[in-house]
Write an enzyme that holds these catalytic residues in place. Structure first.
Site, mmCIF file in Angstrom:
data_model
loop_
_atom_site.group_PDB
_atom_site.id
_atom_site.type_symbol
_atom_site.label_atom_id
_atom_site.label_comp_id
_atom_site.label_asym_id
_atom_site.label_seq_id
_atom_site.Cartn_x
_atom_site.Cartn_y
_atom_site.Cartn_z
ATOM 1 N N CYS A 76 0.842 -1.193 0.000
ATOM 2 C CA CYS A 76 0.000 0.000 0.000
ATOM 3 C C CYS A 76 0.876 1.242 0.000
ATOM 4 O O CYS A 76 1.948 1.258 0.603
ATOM 5 C CB CYS A 76 -0.959 0.005 1.184
ATOM 6 S SG CYS A 76 -0.207 0.458 2.757
ATOM 7 N N GLU A 77 0.403 2.258 -0.695
ATOM 8 C CA GLU A 77 1.207 3.474 -0.799
ATOM 9 C C GLU A 77 1.183 4.290 0.494
ATOM 10 O O GLU A 77 1.979 5.192 0.674
ATOM 11 C CB GLU A 77 0.718 4.337 -1.970
ATOM 12 C CG GLU A 77 -0.665 4.938 -1.786
ATOM 13 C CD GLU A 77 -1.139 5.701 -3.011
ATOM 14 O OE1 GLU A 77 -0.515 5.592 -4.071
ATOM 15 O OE2 GLU A 77 -2.155 6.415 -2.882
ATOM 16 N N HIS A 78 0.281 3.966 1.405
ATOM 17 C CA HIS A 78 0.202 4.741 2.646
ATOM 18 C C HIS A 78 1.230 4.310 3.675
ATOM 19 O O HIS A 78 1.746 5.139 4.417
ATOM 20 C CB HIS A 78 -1.204 4.614 3.258
ATOM 21 C CG HIS A 78 -2.273 5.137 2.360
ATOM 22 N ND1 HIS A 78 -3.481 4.495 2.169
ATOM 23 C CD2 HIS A 78 -2.290 6.229 1.577
ATOM 24 C CE1 HIS A 78 -4.210 5.187 1.302
ATOM 25 N NE2 HIS A 78 -3.508 6.243 0.932
ATOM 26 N N HIS A 79 1.504 2.999 3.745
ATOM 27 C CA HIS A 79 2.416 2.506 4.781
ATOM 28 C C HIS A 79 3.567 1.692 4.216
ATOM 29 O O HIS A 79 4.445 1.259 4.962
ATOM 30 C CB HIS A 79 1.648 1.643 5.787
ATOM 31 C CG HIS A 79 0.448 2.313 6.360
ATOM 32 N ND1 HIS A 79 -0.818 2.123 5.876
ATOM 33 C CD2 HIS A 79 0.340 3.208 7.368
ATOM 34 C CE1 HIS A 79 -1.678 2.866 6.556
ATOM 35 N NE2 HIS A 79 -1.006 3.538 7.474
ATOM 36 N N GLN B 126 -5.488 -0.401 -3.278
ATOM 37 C CA GLN B 126 -6.210 -1.484 -3.952
ATOM 38 C C GLN B 126 -7.212 -0.911 -4.957
ATOM 39 O O GLN B 126 -7.409 -1.458 -6.035
ATOM 40 C CB GLN B 126 -6.920 -2.350 -2.904
ATOM 41 C CG GLN B 126 -7.643 -3.533 -3.529
ATOM 42 C CD GLN B 126 -8.350 -4.395 -2.487
ATOM 43 O OE1 GLN B 126 -7.927 -4.468 -1.336
ATOM 44 N NE2 GLN B 126 -9.437 -5.028 -2.886
ATOM 45 N N HIS C 225 -5.015 -6.686 3.884
ATOM 46 C CA HIS C 225 -4.019 -5.632 4.050
ATOM 47 C C HIS C 225 -3.290 -5.803 5.377
ATOM 48 O O HIS C 225 -3.909 -5.708 6.438
ATOM 49 C CB HIS C 225 -4.693 -4.255 4.020
ATOM 50 C CG HIS C 225 -5.222 -3.906 2.660
ATOM 51 N ND1 HIS C 225 -4.660 -2.922 1.887
ATOM 52 C CD2 HIS C 225 -6.237 -4.447 1.938
ATOM 53 C CE1 HIS C 225 -5.323 -2.853 0.733
ATOM 54 N NE2 HIS C 225 -6.282 -3.764 0.739
ATOM 55 N N CYS D 79 -1.369 -3.798 6.678
ATOM 56 C CA CYS D 79 -1.356 -2.550 7.455
ATOM 57 C C CYS D 79 -2.566 -2.488 8.382
ATOM 58 O O CYS D 79 -2.549 -1.808 9.397
ATOM 59 C CB CYS D 79 -1.247 -1.308 6.570
ATOM 60 S SG CYS D 79 -2.619 -1.026 5.483
HETATM 61 ZN ZN ZN Z 1 -1.660 0.792 4.391
#
Ligand code: ZN
Length: 252
Positions: free
Chosen positions: A140-143, A181, A209, A211
């Site tokens: 994921c690009e966030h974490h 996603q 996920h 995360c």
């Molecule tokens: Zn994430």
């Protein structure tokens, strides 16, 4: 409402929380220009629109050298609280940068090119082509934490069909980049739509996920489902039902 959901909802500021004081500090801390910090006017709190987002000063763009990437891994090891000079970690930066070349290898693949070669001699076959249960691993690009699962793709060919493994490679190409996603699902549908020009394309992705499982709400085994319907799949609810039935194992 269960406990997990409750803990997600905003409960108001904790007692003793000094919103004004904190806001002031936060803003001052984030400033990277040299305007006066407080000239007596109210502190501006409106966030910038996303379109105005720019790369903050001091953050470099473009591809670093391998040595720079390895140095960055050592920084993260120290940030995690470990000692990059201890024996077990000495070669870790080398291994991590190598692993990144594979885990994020999608940046060097052109997904459109993968679909350019079609087989036209298919005896006029124009019914649904469905490839289901394509396994993928992504981040994921966030974490930058993994999410993994299965992708299912269907399309109605117009000018021939692509090799089935090509659809799996398209999934891999986008999975091996940073995104969400939702974005990944749309990217897969977009490239199939623009290159194959099918009568319709349907993409469904189901993933877990890490995360969510390892941090934050720490719920394991939760799967997230995203879908994109284009063409006849978008226009005709029966086509969506057919797709979902085939994905779920009916009419094998
Ligand atoms: Zn994430």
């Amino acid at each position: 409402m269960d406990a997990a959901l409750k803990s997600l909802s905003y409960q108001g500021d904790a007692p003793g929380f000094d919103r004004n004081g904190l806001d002031g500090q936060g803003l001052n801390g984030m400033r990277n220009d040299d305007r006066p910090v407080n000239d007596g006017r109210p502190v501006e709190v409106a966030p910038e629109p996303v379109s105005a987002t720019r790369v903050p000063d001091g953050i470099e763009t473009g591809r670093p050298s391998r040595a720079e990437a390895e140095a960055a891994v050592r920084t993260l090891l120290r940030w995690a609280g470990d000692d990059p000079t201890r024996e077990g970690l000495l070669d870790t930066p080398t291994r991590v940068t190598k692993a990144y070349e594979q885990l994020f290898g999608g940046y060097s693949v052109d997904a459109e090119k993968l679909l350019e070669r079609v087989f036209e001699e298919v005896e006029g076959y124009s019914d649904i082509v469905l490839v289901r249960d394509i396994p993928f691993h992504s981040h994921c690009e966030h974490h930058m934490v993994p999410f993994m699962g299965l992708a299912h793709i269907a399309y109605y060919p117009t000018r021939g069909v692509v090799g089935l493994s090509k659809l799996a490679r398209v999934v891999d190409t986008f999975a091996r980049r940073l995104q969400t996603q939702e974005t990944m699902t749309a990217q897969i549908a977009d490239v199939i739509e623009s290159i194959l020009k099918p009568r319709g394309v349907a993409v469904m992705v189901e993933a877990e996920h890490l995360c969510m499982a390892m941090r934050g709400v720490q719920k394991a085994g939760v799967s997230t489902i995203t879908s994109q319907f284009r063409g006849v799949f978008k226009d005709n609810a029966n086509e969506q039902v057919r797709f979902l039935t085939l994905v779920r194992g009916g009419a094998k």
